[in-house]
Design a protein around this motif. Sequence first.
Motif, short mmCIF file in Angstrom:
data_model
loop_
_atom_site.label_atom_id
_atom_site.label_comp_id
_atom_site.label_asym_id
_atom_site.label_seq_id
_atom_site.Cartn_x
_atom_site.Cartn_y
_atom_site.Cartn_z
N TYR A 446 0.83 -1.40 -0.38
CA TYR A 446 0.18 0.05 -0.03
C TYR A 446 1.25 1.49 -0.42
O TYR A 446 2.09 1.28 0.30
N ILE A 515 -8.09 -1.49 -3.35
CA ILE A 515 -8.92 -1.17 -2.22
C ILE A 515 -8.17 0.83 -2.19
O ILE A 515 -6.75 0.44 -1.88
N THR A 516 -8.99 1.66 -2.15
CA THR A 516 -9.18 2.86 -1.90
C THR A 516 -9.44 3.64 -0.84
O THR A 516 -10.44 3.31 -0.34
N SER A 517 -8.87 4.43 -0.07
CA SER A 517 -9.94 4.32 1.27
C SER A 517 -8.66 6.48 0.64
O SER A 517 -7.45 6.58 0.40
N ASP A 519 -9.13 9.42 4.47
CA ASP A 519 -9.55 9.36 5.70
C ASP A 519 -8.81 10.63 5.68
O ASP A 519 -8.37 11.12 5.42
N LEU A 546 -14.22 4.85 0.99
CA LEU A 546 -13.74 3.85 0.82
C LEU A 546 -13.98 3.03 -0.70
O LEU A 546 -15.43 2.26 -0.25
N ALA A 548 -14.21 -0.55 -2.85
CA ALA A 548 -13.09 -2.25 -3.28
C ALA A 548 -13.79 -2.92 -3.80
O ALA A 548 -14.82 -2.53 -4.26
N ARG A 573 -12.93 1.60 9.17
CA ARG A 573 -11.59 -0.05 9.04
C ARG A 573 -12.20 -0.76 7.01
O ARG A 573 -12.68 0.24 6.63
N ASP A 574 -11.02 -1.03 6.68
CA ASP A 574 -11.12 -0.96 4.97
C ASP A 574 -12.08 -2.76 4.85
O ASP A 574 -12.00 -3.11 3.85
N ASN A 575 -12.27 -3.46 5.63
CA ASN A 575 -12.52 -4.50 5.49
C ASN A 575 -13.48 -4.72 7.06
O ASN A 575 -13.01 -5.10 8.02
N GLN A 583 -12.09 -10.50 1.67
CA GLN A 583 -12.44 -9.13 1.41
C GLN A 583 -13.38 -8.58 1.22
O GLN A 583 -14.15 -8.67 -0.23
#
Length: 819
Positions: A446, A515-517, A519, A546, A548, A573-575, A583
């Motif tokens: 990442y 996966i992109t986020s 914050d 988020l 995905a 959280r990303d998951n 995922q």
Amino acid sequence: MRPVFRLLPLPFCIAASLAAHAYDDPPVDWSMCPVEDAVPAFLDAHAPTGSVDERENLPTLIDGDEVSGIDGGVQNIKGGVTLRRGDQFLGTDDLEYHQDKGTYVATGTVRYQDSGMRVVADRLEGSQETESHRMDNVRYQLTERRGNGSAERIEMTGSEGRMMRSSYSTCPPSQRMWELRAQRIDVDTDKGMGTARSATLHIGKVPVLYVPWAAFPIDDRRRTGLLYPNISYSGRNGFDYTQPIYLNLAPNYDMTLEPRWMSRRGLQLGTEFRYLTETGRGILEAEFLPSDDLTQAGRQEEIDLGINPDNWRRDNRGSLRFTGVQNVNRQWQARARLNWISDPRWVEDASSSLDGISNISLQSDVGVYGHGRYWNAGVAANYWMLSDYTQSESSMPYHRMPRAYFNWEQPFGRWLVAGAETEVVRFSHTDDTGKPGGSRLFLKPYLSMPFEGASWYVRPTVAWRHTDYRLDNALATNIATARAREALGLPNNATPPAAVVAGLYDDAPSSSMPITSIDAGLFFDRETTFRGESFLHTLEPRLFYLNAPYHDQRDMPLFDTRPLTFSWGQLFRDNRYSGGDRQADANQMTLALTSRLIRESDGREKLSASIGQIFYFEDSRTVVGRELPVEDGRSAWVADANYAINDRWTVGASYQWNPTSRSEDLASFRTRYLIGNDGIVNLSYRYRRNPITQADLLQQADFSFLYPINPTWSLVGRYYYSFDESKLLEGIFGVQWESCCMAARLVTRRYVRNRSGEMNDAIQLEIEFKGLGSAGPETRDRLRRAILGYYRDDLYLVPPSEVRSDLPNDDAIPLESMP
């Protein structure tokens, strides 16, 4: 050449003979003691200076009103005689010293003081040449630790000394609640041992314990001997007596034998072996209970309950546990936590807490772990053992044998952070379960760009998640069969066509997805006044986006993945799953807001309130087990608030409202009130609902208190009740009495002792002689676990665990903490 006149070592005989009794662990509360000394401070004595080790190298300064005598003959010093050396002081009315013989006699009021004690005697005499000394009619006061007493006569020759008709207590002279008396105490400072003859423990004026002969250590050296016994009574074990026997095997390792007799179960043998090296330490514990009477007494119950015979109690039962760490170098450390039990019912039968029925398995792990400035890594093996007789081996988690991982995160300049999470695991189960396993590779590199200011931050992150499997043939076939039934709409017990199963068979599935986020958050603050006090009021909005993409992962196994309990932390959280097998696809945004009132005078938080919710822009199709897909819309509201009504009373609440079912998924309330300097009242309520089935998971209330009636007496109690089961989980009530030098605790307890819901009753009485020891079972640790705030230092900590965990997770023990 005659030796230089030294201050006598005789008072060391007093301190040495009492060192074993005056050791306080844990620290004892002396706050109720009056300001009263058996031997008041000497007004003409200087403040102690220097250390004990420096005494031999310091000169002795002698002074008096009148000095007469001839060198090599008799010296007489009269009136206000003082001798000073380092931290030592000796004062007397008259001193006669024979230089040719090396003898001395001090008469009048003899006073001695050093950094650890004060002594008063009527007469002092001795010889420097023979190193023999004697004091008559002695009173003493320990100053480094609380303790005082007297002796008719004290003698010392070389390293050996004796006290005649001596006494010792930590009580002040005006409140002599207990006293230890001995006709004679012999001390050998070279061996570090003391021997008491005709010793009697008095409570008030009544003798309650007589010991004709007893040996005890007088310094920090460990020695073989008996430790204080543990005596209790319970409905399951009956009369319960444990007599620890300590064996000092070597300076760096020792052993404690713990024979234990239970009137309703038999004789149990236990042992604890400890070792310590320059680079490691470890503890080995074992318990063996041959022919446990509980086995035969409970056999019919096991049959009636339909318990699997493999999970029945064994005739010969026991457990084994080892925990240890060993440094390899400054970056790598080996750690082990190994557990073995004879049968799945052992933990429940050996435990006296609710945790004996809360864990379905025991974990063992061994591995080598390392860390650097930007990385941590490890190679380990994890093994699980069933400890719940209502379950089967197949219900346990997969063993991870072996597991290797490497995590890296490093900043590159101010605006870029790069990292990676990697793991390789082999999952397996015990051979007799018929549950196949496989191997998994997990990669997650990442990049993050932390743009930050004093009142804002934006942290975009891009990650690539890849999993790759090598499955056992049986597991790949089972997955293909389940997918074929799903595709054809067949029931679970139907056999799908072999051609369809073969077409879906894949023993090396893999998955890759980005996966992109983002914050982001802001910090607003202002000064405000509330009820006449100045506060800093903050407003902290936060946004978390988020994304995905969906990837069909139904051809992949579920080794260590479960849905996480929805909570405040899951908003960011990303998951929404634990482990590496799934995922969740996501196109969602979290909006949250936190506000605080922080008192400017001391920085304490008067109020904190947070609320947040996830907005789903698309359906989340990835599911695990019976989980339903997450539809577009909104998640449950998550709210949490804490408010300090004043410095003694705080309240808090957490709440989750599900707009889909229009009901609460979680509700909890907690409050705490401090009474005086020691008292506390706790009240909490917890409710949780299964958001899928809408079934109640738990509904519990917990009330506990430590209520001081006056400075001497207090009440303790706990009422822990389950509304969904309509039963008491644990009930405690007791009374405590405490004085300056003595304490007593009488506690009655009723608690759930097994998974069948049977209750156990126990009565425990502990009498503590402060500075000497205690008789009876240890009650303070039990009360500390039951009543948050029983020790005020625990108020802002997690209550101590009922199940000891000497070796935490992979990165929990820093290498620097080892010797």
